[in-house]
Design a protein around this motif. Structure first.
Motif, PDB file in Angstrom:
ATOM      1  N   THR A  33      75.326   7.050  59.918  1.00 29.31           N
ATOM      2  CA  THR A  33      75.007   6.676  58.545  1.00 29.31           C
ATOM      3  C   THR A  33      76.288   6.322  57.807  1.00 29.31           C
ATOM      4  O   THR A  33      77.369   6.793  58.138  1.00 29.31           O
ATOM      5  CB  THR A  33      74.294   7.806  57.779  1.00 29.31           C
ATOM      6  OG1 THR A  33      75.132   8.960  57.739  1.00 29.31           O
ATOM      7  CG2 THR A  33      72.952   8.136  58.377  1.00 29.31           C
ATOM      8  N   GLN A  34      76.125   5.455  56.821  1.00 25.98           N
ATOM      9  CA  GLN A  34      77.255   5.099  55.967  1.00 25.98           C
ATOM     10  C   GLN A  34      76.737   4.913  54.555  1.00 25.98           C
ATOM     11  O   GLN A  34      75.771   4.173  54.331  1.00 25.98           O
ATOM     12  CB  GLN A  34      77.933   3.822  56.459  1.00 25.98           C
ATOM     13  CG  GLN A  34      79.133   3.455  55.618  1.00 25.98           C
ATOM     14  CD  GLN A  34      79.992   2.407  56.290  1.00 25.98           C
ATOM     15  OE1 GLN A  34      80.086   2.373  57.504  1.00 25.98           O
ATOM     16  NE2 GLN A  34      80.623   1.589  55.491  1.00 25.98           N
ATOM     17  N   LEU A  35      77.358   5.582  53.615  1.00 22.48           N
ATOM     18  CA  LEU A  35      76.968   5.492  52.216  1.00 22.48           C
ATOM     19  C   LEU A  35      77.513   4.191  51.640  1.00 22.48           C
ATOM     20  O   LEU A  35      78.702   3.897  51.753  1.00 22.48           O
ATOM     21  CB  LEU A  35      77.512   6.696  51.445  1.00 22.48           C
ATOM     22  CG  LEU A  35      76.944   6.934  50.067  1.00 22.48           C
ATOM     23  CD1 LEU A  35      75.451   7.226  50.145  1.00 22.48           C
ATOM     24  CD2 LEU A  35      77.657   8.096  49.404  1.00 22.48           C
ATOM     25  N   ASP A  36      76.626   3.395  51.070  1.00 19.99           N
ATOM     26  CA  ASP A  36      77.030   2.125  50.461  1.00 19.99           C
ATOM     27  C   ASP A  36      75.990   1.766  49.404  1.00 19.99           C
ATOM     28  O   ASP A  36      75.003   2.468  49.235  1.00 19.99           O
ATOM     29  CB  ASP A  36      77.135   1.021  51.520  1.00 19.99           C
ATOM     30  CG  ASP A  36      78.203  -0.002  51.161  1.00 19.99           C
ATOM     31  OD1 ASP A  36      78.224  -0.449  49.997  1.00 19.99           O
ATOM     32  OD2 ASP A  36      79.008  -0.361  52.037  1.00 19.99           O
ATOM     33  N   LEU A  37      76.187   0.647  48.723  1.00 19.31           N
ATOM     34  CA  LEU A  37      75.264   0.242  47.671  1.00 19.31           C
ATOM     35  C   LEU A  37      73.880  -0.047  48.229  1.00 19.31           C
ATOM     36  O   LEU A  37      73.739  -0.646  49.290  1.00 19.31           O
ATOM     37  CB  LEU A  37      75.794  -0.998  46.952  1.00 19.31           C
ATOM     38  CG  LEU A  37      77.022  -0.785  46.083  1.00 19.31           C
ATOM     39  CD1 LEU A  37      77.453  -2.097  45.466  1.00 19.31           C
ATOM     40  CD2 LEU A  37      76.765   0.242  45.002  1.00 19.31           C
TER      41      LEU A  37
END
Length: 186
Positions: free
Chosen positions: A17-21
Protein backbone atom coordinates in the motif's frame (compact mmCIF):
# COMPACT_ATOMS: atom_id res chain seq x y z
CA UNK A 1 5.26 -17.72 15.70
CA UNK A 2 2.00 -15.91 16.53
CA UNK A 3 3.80 -13.00 18.19
CA UNK A 4 5.56 -12.20 14.88
CA UNK A 5 2.26 -11.92 12.96
CA UNK A 6 1.68 -8.15 13.59
CA UNK A 7 5.20 -7.38 12.32
CA UNK A 8 4.62 -9.50 9.21
CA UNK A 9 1.26 -7.83 8.58
CA UNK A 10 2.86 -4.39 8.94
CA UNK A 11 5.64 -5.34 6.50
CA UNK A 12 3.12 -6.60 3.93
CA UNK A 13 1.00 -3.46 4.31
CA UNK A 14 4.09 -1.26 3.85
CA UNK A 15 5.03 -3.10 0.63
CA UNK A 16 1.53 -3.37 -0.85
CA UNK A 17 0.00 0.00 0.00
CA UNK A 18 1.02 3.59 -0.55
CA UNK A 19 -0.72 6.64 0.86
CA UNK A 20 -1.43 9.20 -1.85
CA UNK A 21 -4.19 11.53 -3.03
CA UNK A 22 -7.60 10.02 -3.62
CA UNK A 23 -8.43 10.93 -7.23
CA UNK A 24 -12.17 11.11 -6.49
CA UNK A 25 -11.85 13.17 -3.30
CA UNK A 26 -8.92 15.50 -3.91
CA UNK A 27 -8.75 16.72 -0.32
CA UNK A 28 -8.34 13.17 1.02
CA UNK A 29 -5.36 10.86 1.10
CA UNK A 30 -6.05 7.14 0.85
CA UNK A 31 -4.09 3.95 0.56
CA UNK A 32 -3.54 2.70 -2.98
CA UNK A 33 -3.09 -1.07 -3.35
CA UNK A 34 0.22 -1.89 -5.07
CA UNK A 35 0.41 -4.99 -7.22
CA UNK A 36 3.85 -6.28 -8.19
CA UNK A 37 4.95 -8.47 -11.15
CA UNK A 38 3.41 -11.93 -11.06
CA UNK A 39 0.77 -10.98 -8.49
CA UNK A 40 -2.95 -10.79 -9.19
CA UNK A 41 -6.02 -9.11 -7.77
CA UNK A 42 -9.47 -10.68 -8.20
CA UNK A 43 -12.85 -8.97 -8.37
CA UNK A 44 -16.31 -10.53 -8.64
CA UNK A 45 -18.75 -8.20 -10.40
CA UNK A 46 -22.10 -7.93 -12.18
CA UNK A 47 -21.91 -5.95 -15.40
CA UNK A 48 -20.88 -5.79 -19.02
CA UNK A 49 -17.64 -3.80 -18.73
CA UNK A 50 -14.77 -3.31 -16.31
CA UNK A 51 -12.10 -0.66 -15.87
CA UNK A 52 -9.63 0.37 -13.20
CA UNK A 53 -8.68 3.78 -11.90
CA UNK A 54 -4.91 3.63 -11.71
CA UNK A 55 -1.80 5.78 -11.54
CA UNK A 56 0.47 5.73 -14.60
CA UNK A 57 4.08 6.77 -14.19
CA UNK A 58 7.64 5.56 -14.71
CA UNK A 59 6.86 2.50 -12.55
CA UNK A 60 4.01 1.36 -14.85
CA UNK A 61 4.06 -2.02 -16.52
CA UNK A 62 1.79 -4.12 -18.67
CA UNK A 63 -1.56 -5.08 -17.14
CA UNK A 64 -3.17 -8.41 -17.91
CA UNK A 65 -6.79 -9.28 -17.26
CA UNK A 66 -8.67 -12.54 -17.62
CA UNK A 67 -12.42 -12.41 -17.17
CA UNK A 68 -14.56 -15.46 -16.64
CA UNK A 69 -18.33 -15.43 -16.99
CA UNK A 70 -19.93 -17.18 -14.03
CA UNK A 71 -22.90 -19.33 -14.99
CA UNK A 72 -26.01 -18.86 -12.82
CA UNK A 73 -26.17 -21.37 -9.94
CA UNK A 74 -28.95 -23.95 -10.15
CA UNK A 75 -31.90 -23.09 -7.94
CA UNK A 76 -30.89 -19.43 -7.55
CA UNK A 77 -32.67 -16.56 -9.25
CA UNK A 78 -30.60 -13.54 -10.20
CA UNK A 79 -32.31 -10.15 -10.26
CA UNK A 80 -32.89 -9.21 -13.89
CA UNK A 81 -32.33 -12.77 -15.12
CA UNK A 82 -34.63 -15.72 -15.63
CA UNK A 83 -34.70 -18.15 -12.68
CA UNK A 84 -32.50 -21.19 -13.06
CA UNK A 85 -34.09 -24.50 -12.10
CA UNK A 86 -32.22 -27.36 -10.48
CA UNK A 87 -31.87 -30.49 -12.62
CA UNK A 88 -33.72 -33.64 -11.70
CA UNK A 89 -31.85 -35.75 -9.10
CA UNK A 90 -30.58 -38.19 -11.73
CA UNK A 91 -29.18 -35.43 -13.97
CA UNK A 92 -25.66 -34.11 -13.50
CA UNK A 93 -25.30 -30.35 -13.29
CA UNK A 94 -23.17 -29.12 -16.24
CA UNK A 95 -19.72 -28.09 -15.03
CA UNK A 96 -20.17 -29.75 -11.65
CA UNK A 97 -17.36 -31.86 -10.28
CA UNK A 98 -18.69 -35.14 -8.89
CA UNK A 99 -16.19 -34.93 -5.98
CA UNK A 100 -17.41 -31.51 -4.87
CA UNK A 101 -20.65 -29.63 -4.44
CA UNK A 102 -19.00 -26.56 -6.05
CA UNK A 103 -19.00 -26.14 -9.85
CA UNK A 104 -15.74 -26.16 -11.75
CA UNK A 105 -14.33 -22.72 -12.48
CA UNK A 106 -15.70 -21.26 -15.70
CA UNK A 107 -13.56 -20.98 -18.82
CA UNK A 108 -12.06 -17.50 -19.45
CA UNK A 109 -14.36 -15.53 -21.71
CA UNK A 110 -11.94 -12.70 -22.45
CA UNK A 111 -8.29 -11.83 -21.97
CA UNK A 112 -6.69 -8.39 -22.20
CA UNK A 113 -3.09 -7.20 -22.26
CA UNK A 114 -2.63 -3.44 -21.83
CA UNK A 115 0.78 -1.70 -21.75
CA UNK A 116 0.58 1.37 -19.50
CA UNK A 117 4.06 2.85 -19.93
CA UNK A 118 3.86 5.57 -22.59
CA UNK A 119 5.71 8.70 -23.71
CA UNK A 120 4.27 10.75 -20.83
CA UNK A 121 5.03 8.24 -18.07
CA UNK A 122 8.06 10.15 -16.76
CA UNK A 123 5.54 11.80 -14.38
CA UNK A 124 2.64 10.22 -12.47
CA UNK A 125 -0.94 10.83 -13.52
CA UNK A 126 -4.35 9.28 -12.82
CA UNK A 127 -5.89 7.25 -15.64
CA UNK A 128 -8.90 5.07 -16.31
CA UNK A 129 -7.90 1.86 -18.07
CA UNK A 130 -10.66 -0.17 -19.70
CA UNK A 131 -10.07 -3.90 -19.25
CA UNK A 132 -13.22 -5.29 -20.89
CA UNK A 133 -16.30 -4.11 -22.77
CA UNK A 134 -19.18 -5.98 -24.35
CA UNK A 135 -19.32 -8.80 -21.81
CA UNK A 136 -22.57 -10.72 -21.61
CA UNK A 137 -24.84 -9.37 -18.85
CA UNK A 138 -24.39 -11.23 -15.60
CA UNK A 139 -21.75 -12.22 -13.10
CA UNK A 140 -18.06 -12.32 -13.89
CA UNK A 141 -14.75 -12.88 -12.14
CA UNK A 142 -11.77 -10.80 -13.25
CA UNK A 143 -8.17 -11.58 -12.40
CA UNK A 144 -5.91 -8.57 -12.98
CA UNK A 145 -2.14 -8.93 -12.95
CA UNK A 146 1.13 -7.25 -13.85
CA UNK A 147 3.51 -8.88 -16.31
CA UNK A 148 6.95 -9.82 -15.01
CA UNK A 149 8.89 -8.00 -17.73
CA UNK A 150 9.52 -4.29 -17.27
CA UNK A 151 8.64 -2.27 -20.36
CA UNK A 152 11.40 -0.46 -22.24
CA UNK A 153 11.79 3.00 -20.64
CA UNK A 154 12.94 4.38 -23.99
CA UNK A 155 9.25 4.96 -24.87
CA UNK A 156 9.22 7.89 -22.42
CA UNK A 157 10.03 11.36 -23.78
CA UNK A 158 12.64 11.75 -21.06
CA UNK A 159 13.99 9.62 -18.22
CA UNK A 160 12.22 9.86 -14.86
CA UNK A 161 13.94 11.95 -12.20
CA UNK A 162 13.35 13.39 -8.77
CA UNK A 163 13.18 12.30 -5.15
CA UNK A 164 9.95 10.29 -5.55
CA UNK A 165 11.38 8.21 -8.40
CA UNK A 166 14.67 7.68 -6.54
CA UNK A 167 12.70 6.46 -3.51
CA UNK A 168 10.72 4.01 -5.71
CA UNK A 169 13.95 2.56 -7.10
CA UNK A 170 15.61 2.39 -3.66
CA UNK A 171 12.60 0.57 -2.16
CA UNK A 172 12.31 -1.84 -5.10
CA UNK A 173 8.90 -0.39 -6.02
CA UNK A 174 9.89 0.73 -9.52
CA UNK A 175 7.62 -1.76 -11.35
CA UNK A 176 4.05 -1.94 -10.05
CA UNK A 177 0.36 -1.44 -10.72
CA UNK A 178 -1.56 1.07 -8.62
CA UNK A 179 -5.15 0.10 -7.78
CA UNK A 180 -7.76 2.07 -5.87
CA UNK A 181 -11.10 1.88 -7.67
CA UNK A 182 -12.75 -0.74 -9.86
CA UNK A 183 -15.19 0.78 -12.35
CA UNK A 184 -18.06 -1.52 -13.34
CA UNK A 185 -20.65 -0.64 -15.98
CA UNK A 186 -23.69 -2.19 -17.54
Amino acid sequence: PPHALPALQAALLAKHTQLDLDPLRHADRKAWWLLYPGQTATIHFDGTRLAILTMIGPDAGTVTCQIQTVPPQPGHADPGHQPVHSPAPDQKTPGADSRSRFPEPPVPSTATRCPLLDQWAYFWRVAVVTLAEGLPPGRHVARVGLEMTKPDPAVMKRPPAGAEWERCVAEGKDHKLWLMYWLVGG
